[in-house]
Design an enzyme around this catalytic site. Structure first.
Site, short mmCIF file in Angstrom:
data_model
loop_
_atom_site.label_atom_id
_atom_site.label_comp_id
_atom_site.label_asym_id
_atom_site.label_seq_id
_atom_site.Cartn_x
_atom_site.Cartn_y
_atom_site.Cartn_z
N LYS A 90 51.00 45.44 38.43
CA LYS A 90 49.79 45.73 39.21
C LYS A 90 49.82 47.11 39.88
O LYS A 90 48.79 47.74 40.05
CB LYS A 90 49.58 44.65 40.27
CG LYS A 90 49.24 43.29 39.69
CD LYS A 90 47.86 43.28 39.08
CE LYS A 90 47.45 41.90 38.58
NZ LYS A 90 46.16 41.94 37.89
N GLU A 112 40.80 42.04 46.08
CA GLU A 112 40.93 40.60 45.91
C GLU A 112 42.33 40.34 45.39
O GLU A 112 42.96 41.22 44.82
CB GLU A 112 39.91 40.11 44.89
CG GLU A 112 40.34 40.25 43.40
CD GLU A 112 40.50 41.69 42.92
OE1 GLU A 112 39.98 42.61 43.59
OE2 GLU A 112 41.16 41.91 41.88
N SER A 378 55.16 40.74 32.61
CA SER A 378 54.30 41.48 33.55
C SER A 378 54.72 41.38 35.00
O SER A 378 54.38 42.25 35.80
CB SER A 378 52.86 41.01 33.38
OG SER A 378 52.79 39.60 33.56
#
Lengths: 396, 264
Positions: A90, A112, A378
């Site tokens: 991210k 969010e 990830s």
């Protein structure tokens, strides 16, 4: 493959900009700022420097020898995005968008978050750039990802609890859009996946594309060839497009794994391509889970990061073109894959990434030993330890 | 000539402004919505805006979100709302405008939506998540069916966007008075006036102002600078308060009367 999106933010028929008028000028500003930044060598150098020195890129491409032997088929490599600062891919995006925020002269960011990984990554860059930060999170997600709530608060962000609707990611995005509509002149909304109105799906993909570029280079170096297949989990789908985009024009199979929840034959899953249809949610036209009246259905996944009713519009495009094969893994399959990787490689994956591994468990044994698969790992699973322990009836 | 256009022409001739109350269809029931529309008309409203409930209404604040939730729990569908309008049309000719998120229209089918709406007696539709760059096909179908698609403009709209939106809008232009969601606090009237003037320079269409107007005095101030005033959340709050049916109807009636008086 043609270059997508077009100037209107369309990936074929998907994408677009379905938002209240109030937000359109801000999206136009973001689009302009990004286009200028992309051409600006100073911006690119700054971003690269932060990615190297702050995030810790390039992340390793690790040959999972024990997993490969255990499954007895294709060679399996893990792209170690879990080793990024903050523990997931991210931050590749939040860093880029934080630089865009300062370029636009804005001093506040909102976001969010579902699993909390994006929220932590936003809170982190907000701390580093000295930006005010509010993160919207559904109360159900706050419960199952409590560790990340604490991390965000320690980083100085305000975590705004969202108690409407399904109390998960969908409602957190709605609240973020409402906040942004209200404070649009001073605030930038750092959207965390390849979702939402144009230009977000494009910007987030581009900032994540570093994953695939590195993988390609590393693969050529260690195997001297391209991989046969790439596997990634797909919530909104940013880690998947990050890995896939560098290989779009190559002869490489791509597999996206959605959350199968209790099974796609039940009502409780988040598999948009198995049970969904085309509609518009949160500013974009894409596959989503809805009823006959177009009301958005509640989703379920053991993984908060995949528990969302819509998929990124670019994925819908590749789905229709059959460029990417989409499949799903159930909660149980993901939990088994979580255990497997933890036990035999000593790597604890995020429950999101465990969905991609669950597909590898099914897929790798069917391939011969000279084939190579790359899985995007990830995120790391530390955030899920408490949740997994609770599912097994243990307390941490 | 459509009912919306006719209403604004008649008001203009009398040098009056339109009061446009918003209520959520199906909150708490469609039967009550029918009674409310008739009561609102009797109390002096000029146009009624009916909300179509959507599960994820990004342009709405907590009051209208709550109303949508209650309506959905009561099982309201678009089909039923069309039936309600059809039934209303046997008793009233007041212009009726739907406020409907785009996904509800898509799921129903764009063409089918336009036909069913006009057939039932709907005059216009406001789609809060369909800015001028999107939905050209839908607006074309609506135009063929003689269904007015009313576009929204906002404080952030540039002159270029104002020009594009007024060209595409029909019936009237909906000016969102503030950067925010429905039910927020009203900002300064002077800022609204400036933008409304800009919109009027670009177009002959009437301009109605909504979002954040919650008292007769605010309605009066806005009416002095626009052609119409939309009141939503303040009215929806009255309907949401648990009370006897007759008490709710009385309160709604008094609310509409006070506001109509203020804008006249």
């Amino acid at each position: 493959m043609n270059w997508v999106p077009n100037s209107k933010g369309r990936f074929g028929v998907y994408g677009g900009r379905y938002v209240p008028e109030t937000l359109v000028p801000a999206l136009e500003e973001l689009e302009r700022t990004y286009a200028e930044a992309k051409r600006d060598p100073a911006f690119r150098n700054t971003l690269r420097a932060y990615l190297n020195q702050y995030v810790g890129r390039p992340t390793p491409l690790y040959f999972a020898k024990r997993l490969t032997e255990y499954l007895g088929g294709a060679k399996i490599y893990l792209k170690r995005e879990d080793l990024c600062h903050t523990g997931a891919h991210k931050i590749n995006n939040t860093l880029g968008q934080a630089l865009l925020t300062t370029r636009m002269g804005k001093r506040r960011v909102i976001a969010e978050t579902g699993a909390g990984q994006h929220g932590v990554a936003v809170a982190t860059v907000a701390a580093m750039f000295g930006l005010e930060c509010d993160v919207y999170m559904g109360t159900e997600d706050m419960e199952r990802q409590a560790l990340n709530v604490v991390r965000m608060r320690l980083l100085g962000a305000r975590v705004q609890a969202v108690d409407t609707g399904s109390r998960t990611l969908k409602d957190a995005i709605s609240e973020s859009l409402r906040d942004w509509t209200t404070h649009v002149e001073s605030t930038h909304y750092i959207l965390g996946s390849v979702l939402g109105p144009h230009p977000y799906p494009m910007i987030v993909r581009d900032f994540q594309a570093v994953i695939g570029r590195e993988t390609k280079r590393q693969m050529m170096k260690c195997e001297g060839m391209l991989p046969h297949a790439l596997v990634a989990c797909v919530g909104g789908g940013s880690n998947a497009l990050g890995l896939f985009s560098a290989f779009m024009n190559d002869d490489v199979e791509m597999i996206g794994v959605e959350a199968g929840g209790f099974g796609v034959e039940t009502e409780k899953h988040a598999s948009r391509f198995a049970g969904g249809s085309v509609g518009v949610l949160h500013g974009t036209m894409t596959y989503l889970l809805q009823d006959d009246d177009g009301q958005i259905r509640l989703t379920h996944s053991v993984s908060a990061g995949l528990d969302y009713a819509a998929v990124g519009p670019e994925h819908s495009y590749y789905h229709d073109l059959k460029r990417v094969r989409y499949t799903s893994a159930t909660d149980d399959e993901a939990l088994s894959a979580f255990d497997l990787l933890t036990r035999i490689e000593g790597i604890m994956p995020a429950l999101e990434s465990a969905h991609a591994l669950a597909e590898v468990v099914k897929f790798a044994p069917r391939l011969s030993a000279e084939k190579v698969i790359v899985v995007n790992l990830s995120g790391r699973g530390d955030k899920d330890v408490d949740h997994v322990a609770q599912l097994r009836g243990n307390q941490v | 000539m459509g009912r919306i256009h006719l209403t604004f022409s008649q008001l203009r001739a009398k040098n009056q402004k339109a009061l446009i109350p918003y209520i959520m269809a199906g909150d708490p029931s469609l039967e009550m919505t029918e009674a409310l529309v008739l009561e609102i008309e009797r109390a002096g409203a000029d146009i009624v805006e009916l909300g179509v409930p959507f599960s994820d209404p990004i342009a709405d604040g907590p009051v209208i979100q709550g109303a949508a939730q209650r309506s959905l729990q009561a099982g309201t569908s678009l089909q039923q709302i069309f039936r309600l309008v059809q039934s209303l049309r046997t008793r009233t000719q007041i212009p009726l405008v739907l406020m409907c998120y785009y996904n509800s229209i898509l799921a129903y089918g764009e063409k089918r939506f336009c036909h069913a709406a006009v057939e039932a007696g709907v005059d216009g539709v406001i789609v809060p998540d369909l800015p001028v760059e999107e939905g050209a096909g839908f607006r074309k179908m609506a135009r063929i069916s003689a269904l007015d698609v009313i576009l929204l403009l906002a404080p952030t709209s540039t002159a270029e966007r104002v020009g594009k939106a007024v060209k595409a809008s029909q019936g009237f232009v909906y000016y969102v008075s503030l950067t925010g969601v429905t039910g927020a606090q009203l900002v300064q009237v002077a800022a609204i006036e400036k933008k409304v003037r800009e919109i009027r320079q670009a177009s002959q269409l009437p301009v109605a102002v909504g979002f954040g107007i919650s008292s007769p005095s605010e309605a009066a101030a806005v009416a002095s600078i626009a052609d119409g005033v939309i009141v939503g959340s303040a009215l929806v709050k009255i309907i949401a308060k648990p009370a006897e049916r007759s008490a709710v109807l009385n309160r709604v009636s008094a609310f509409v009367r006070d506001h109509k008086q203020a804008v006249s």
